[in-house]
Scaffold this active site. Structure first.
Site, short mmCIF file in Angstrom:
data_model
loop_
_atom_site.label_atom_id
_atom_site.label_comp_id
_atom_site.label_asym_id
_atom_site.label_seq_id
_atom_site.Cartn_x
_atom_site.Cartn_y
_atom_site.Cartn_z
N CYS A 89 0.81 -1.23 0.00
CA CYS A 89 0.00 0.00 0.00
C CYS A 89 0.84 1.27 0.00
CB CYS A 89 -0.94 -0.01 1.19
SG CYS A 89 -1.90 -1.51 1.30
N ASN A 138 -10.27 -0.35 -0.33
CA ASN A 138 -8.82 -0.23 -0.23
C ASN A 138 -8.19 -0.82 -1.50
OD1 ASN A 138 -6.11 -0.66 0.30
ND2 ASN A 138 -6.42 -1.37 2.40
N HIS A 158 -3.45 7.04 2.06
CA HIS A 158 -3.88 5.72 1.59
C HIS A 158 -5.27 5.44 2.16
CE1 HIS A 158 -4.25 1.53 0.89
NE2 HIS A 158 -3.94 1.16 2.12
O1 UT7 Z 1 -3.78 -1.25 3.68
C1 UT7 Z 1 -3.86 -1.64 5.02
C2 UT7 Z 1 -4.94 -2.67 5.09
N1 UT7 Z 1 -5.38 -3.04 6.39
C3 UT7 Z 1 -6.26 -2.35 7.13
O2 UT7 Z 1 -6.66 -1.26 6.86
C4 UT7 Z 1 -6.76 -3.04 8.35
C5 UT7 Z 1 -6.94 -2.16 9.54
N2 UT7 Z 1 -7.85 -2.80 10.47
C6 UT7 Z 1 -9.18 -2.60 10.42
O3 UT7 Z 1 -9.64 -1.80 9.63
C7 UT7 Z 1 -10.06 -3.35 11.37
O4 UT7 Z 1 -9.26 -4.12 12.24
C8 UT7 Z 1 -11.05 -4.26 10.62
C9 UT7 Z 1 -12.08 -3.40 9.88
C10 UT7 Z 1 -10.33 -5.17 9.64
C11 UT7 Z 1 -11.80 -5.14 11.61
O5 UT7 Z 1 -12.43 -4.33 12.59
P1 UT7 Z 1 -12.38 -4.76 14.13
O6 UT7 Z 1 -13.17 -3.77 14.87
O7 UT7 Z 1 -10.92 -4.93 14.47
O8 UT7 Z 1 -13.18 -6.13 14.12
P2 UT7 Z 1 -12.71 -7.56 14.63
O9 UT7 Z 1 -11.73 -8.16 13.67
O10 UT7 Z 1 -12.33 -7.47 16.08
O11 UT7 Z 1 -14.06 -8.37 14.52
C12 UT7 Z 1 -15.19 -8.05 15.37
C13 UT7 Z 1 -16.31 -9.00 15.04
C14 UT7 Z 1 -15.89 -10.48 15.09
O12 UT7 Z 1 -16.97 -11.19 15.62
P3 UT7 Z 1 -16.96 -11.65 17.17
O13 UT7 Z 1 -15.74 -12.50 17.33
O14 UT7 Z 1 -16.87 -10.36 17.96
O15 UT7 Z 1 -18.25 -12.38 17.32
C15 UT7 Z 1 -15.74 -10.86 13.64
O16 UT7 Z 1 -15.98 -12.23 13.40
O17 UT7 Z 1 -16.79 -8.78 13.72
C16 UT7 Z 1 -16.84 -10.04 12.99
N3 UT7 Z 1 -16.60 -9.76 11.59
C17 UT7 Z 1 -17.57 -9.45 10.72
N4 UT7 Z 1 -18.90 -9.36 10.87
C18 UT7 Z 1 -19.62 -9.02 9.78
C19 UT7 Z 1 -15.40 -9.72 10.94
N5 UT7 Z 1 -15.60 -9.39 9.65
C20 UT7 Z 1 -16.94 -9.22 9.49
C21 UT7 Z 1 -17.74 -8.86 8.40
N6 UT7 Z 1 -19.07 -8.77 8.58
N7 UT7 Z 1 -17.23 -8.60 7.16
#
Ligand code: UT7
Length: 309
Positions: free
Chosen positions: A100, A266, A236
């Site tokens: 990225c 992204n 980005h």
């Molecule tokens: O170019 C760089 C690229 N990388 C990034 O930009 C990543 C930066 N990180 C982020 O943007 C965030 O960490 C994410 C958006 C990827 C994830 O957000 P989060 O608040 O860290 O969520 P999480 O991974 O802790 O997941 C929370 C919940 C989980 O469920 P439980 O375990 O709490 O029941 C996941 O299973 O959300 C669930 N989950 C989803 N639910 C619906 C994960 N993905 C999804 C989804 N739809 N697509």
């Protein structure tokens, strides 16, 4: 960008997700995904438009750098494919992999070549078909990314680059990884075939919200400028919450942080040039404006620049 728009609701019909989850956590509402388009085909279109905008012909281009992690071939490079398609016969062409941060790295490499006088006119791109390397059963990652290509012409007499910072932290590289094809030579007993992106989203998030503000502060100091001197911060486009956190840490109004992630997702190396192009098309950019660019992601890598438009 590709023609086909895929909304969050479209995704919710093929996996367990929702517009509410994706848009509230990331700001992304839709993205474009390739059907027939390729990294090279989008790059060639973007290159031709950039040449038209800059009033530069193919025979003037002597350097082509493409930042991509999703070239269509291992070889030839996307840059060589572009060279052939646009007829930039005298150019040297190669790809770089800085995920990225790739467009920022390409800009810095081009600037260095142009400043020492090796080349005069560079065509630089960020281009990705990330949908090819997503694990479409991993909802936490595949919903974040899109496909597209962005191009810019950089000339020796006006590179516009006032200050630059870049860095890498390979020790943390595996928090955002995509294996290459597995080794299937006759010595290997059980070749694995895992070749999709896997990401520890929270670690990438923490990396971004700490590294990006400090990198931006470094380039501002090097340019002898403060945040008040900057017209726009073109970051980005990974996640609206990262952009908001960076704005807060820099104590700058979010109004100075234009976004495209709501309709692009992204697009890794392509996100900064596509954002710049959208800002340009909207008439936001005026000669003399000072803009901070910043990219961050896989590697881990980061790069920031102050440019004068
Ligand atoms: O170019 C760089 C690229 N990388 C990034 O930009 C990543 C930066 N990180 C982020 O943007 C965030 O960490 C994410 C958006 C990827 C994830 O957000 P989060 O608040 O860290 O969520 P999480 O991974 O802790 O997941 C929370 C919940 C989980 O469920 P439980 O375990 O709490 O029941 C996941 O299973 O959300 C669930 N989950 C989803 N639910 C619906 C994960 N993905 C999804 C989804 N739809 N697509």
């Amino acid at each position: 960008m590709p023609e086909t728009v895929v909304t969050n609701d479209d995704l919710s019909r093929i996996m367990d997700t929702s517009d509410e989850w994706i848009s509230s956590r990331t700001g992304i509402r839709e993205r474009r995904l390739v059907k027939d388009e390729t990294t090279a085909s989008m790059s060639i279109k973007a290159s031709i438009r950039a040449m038209e905008n800059a009033g530069v012909t193919a025979d003037e281009i002597d350097l082509i750098i493409v930042a991509t992690v999703t070239g269509d071939h291992v070889t030839p490079s996307t840059a060589c494919e572009i060279q052939a398609a646009i007829g930039a016969d005298k150019a040297v062409a190669f790809d770089i992999n800085a995920a990225c941060s790739g467009f920022l790295f390409a800009l810095h490499i081009a600037d260095a070549y142009l400043k020492i006088g090796t080349y005069k006119t560079a065509l630089i791109l960020g281009a990705e078909t990330l949908s090819r390397i997503m694990d479409w059963s991993d909802r936490s990652t595949c919903v974040l990314f899109g496909d597209g290509a962005g191009a810019a012409i950089v000339r020796a007499d006006q590179t516009g680059l006032l200050a630059y910072d870049q860095g890498s932290d390979g020790a943390r590289g595996m928090v955002l990884a995509c294996p290459n094809r597995s080794n299937n030579n006759p010595l290997v007993k059980n070749p694995t075939d895992m070749k999709f992106v896997n990401m520890d989203g929270q670690e990438v998030y923490k990396f971004a919200v700490t590294t990006v503000p400090s990198s931006i502060n470094k380039v501002l100091a090097e340019a002898g400028l403060t945040t008040e001197d900057i017209d726009y911060f073109a970051l980005h486009q990974a996640n609206i919450r990262i952009i908001q956190a960076v704005a807060k840490r820099l104590k700058v109004s979010e109004d100075k942080f234009p976004t495209s992630l709501d309709h692009c997702g992204n697009i890794s190396a392509a996100s900064v040039p596509i954002l710049l192009d959208e800002m340009n098309q909207k008439g936001l950019l005026k000669p003399g404006m000072k803009i901070v660019l910043s990219g961050f992601g896989g590697g881990l890598t980061w790069g920031s620049a102050v440019i004068e438009w």
